[in-house]
Design a protein around this motif. Sequence first.
Motif, PDB file in Angstrom:
ATOM      1  N   TYR A  24       0.516  -1.261  -0.013  1.00  0.00           N
ATOM      2  CA  TYR A  24       0.019   0.289   0.169  1.00  0.00           C
ATOM      3  C   TYR A  24       0.919   1.454  -0.157  1.00  0.00           C
ATOM      4  O   TYR A  24       1.749   1.263   0.749  1.00  0.00           O
ATOM      5  N   LEU A  29      -3.220   6.235   2.606  1.00  0.00           N
ATOM      6  CA  LEU A  29      -3.291   7.056   4.201  1.00  0.00           C
ATOM      7  C   LEU A  29      -3.907   8.476   4.300  1.00  0.00           C
ATOM      8  O   LEU A  29      -4.427   8.808   5.006  1.00  0.00           O
ATOM      9  N   CYS A  95       3.001  -3.316   3.697  1.00  0.00           N
ATOM     10  CA  CYS A  95       2.329  -3.663   3.642  1.00  0.00           C
ATOM     11  C   CYS A  95       1.642  -3.469   5.689  1.00  0.00           C
ATOM     12  O   CYS A  95       1.457  -4.024   6.718  1.00  0.00           O
ATOM     13  N   ILE A 112      -0.998  -3.822   7.335  1.00  0.00           N
ATOM     14  CA  ILE A 112      -2.166  -3.914   7.044  1.00  0.00           C
ATOM     15  C   ILE A 112      -2.784  -5.466   6.276  1.00  0.00           C
ATOM     16  O   ILE A 112      -2.379  -5.228   5.330  1.00  0.00           O
ATOM     17  N   LEU A 115      -7.609  -2.803   3.296  1.00  0.00           N
ATOM     18  CA  LEU A 115      -7.385  -1.663   3.216  1.00  0.00           C
ATOM     19  C   LEU A 115      -8.508  -1.103   1.858  1.00  0.00           C
ATOM     20  O   LEU A 115      -8.249  -1.918   0.175  1.00  0.00           O
ATOM     21  N   LEU A 120     -10.485  -0.085   6.430  1.00  0.00           N
ATOM     22  CA  LEU A 120      -9.302  -0.995   7.292  1.00  0.00           C
ATOM     23  C   LEU A 120      -8.959  -1.432   8.202  1.00  0.00           C
ATOM     24  O   LEU A 120      -9.558  -1.386   8.999  1.00  0.00           O
ATOM     25  N   LEU A 122      -6.195  -4.003  11.038  1.00  0.00           N
ATOM     26  CA  LEU A 122      -5.261  -3.750  11.021  1.00  0.00           C
ATOM     27  C   LEU A 122      -4.751  -5.140  11.697  1.00  0.00           C
ATOM     28  O   LEU A 122      -5.585  -5.330  12.813  1.00  0.00           O
TER      29      LEU A 122
END
Length: 144
Positions: A24, A29, A95, A112, A115, A120, A122
């Motif tokens: 990502y 974000l 990641c 992550i 997403l 999201l 985690l």
Amino acid sequence: MKKIFQIIVLLIIPWTLFAQKVTYSKDMLNGTEWIMQYSFNTGFNETWIFAKDEIIMKYSLKNGKTSDLRWSYYLSSTIPTKFDSQKVNTNSSGCYIITNSKDRQKMISFKIVSLSSNCLKLYWRGDSLAIGGDAMYYNLVRKK
């Protein structure tokens, strides 16, 4: 011999596809706000705001009191042994969200898991040496 080679190829291809990590970009974000979703009543609301160089965690208690935590962060494809402050203001990718609490100076990493535009997820694993360790999934929903 040819059949053995074909079988090996058929076994290796799915394995390599499965082993690839999704990465990502920090741009995905930056500027977003997320509301923590708990499966139990915590007595407070938690919002995560991703800015360019920090994550702001806002806590709102039921009695109206509020508190903020600010963590420097960057993204990485691996979990480093030490927080690298040089990467904070870069458009990193990976990641893992690598954070450093500005108050406690402690590095914490979040994987992550997924997403999307509205969710999201985690994963965090703590430092506990207990069997199974401390681990938690965080589910955050995009603030509207």
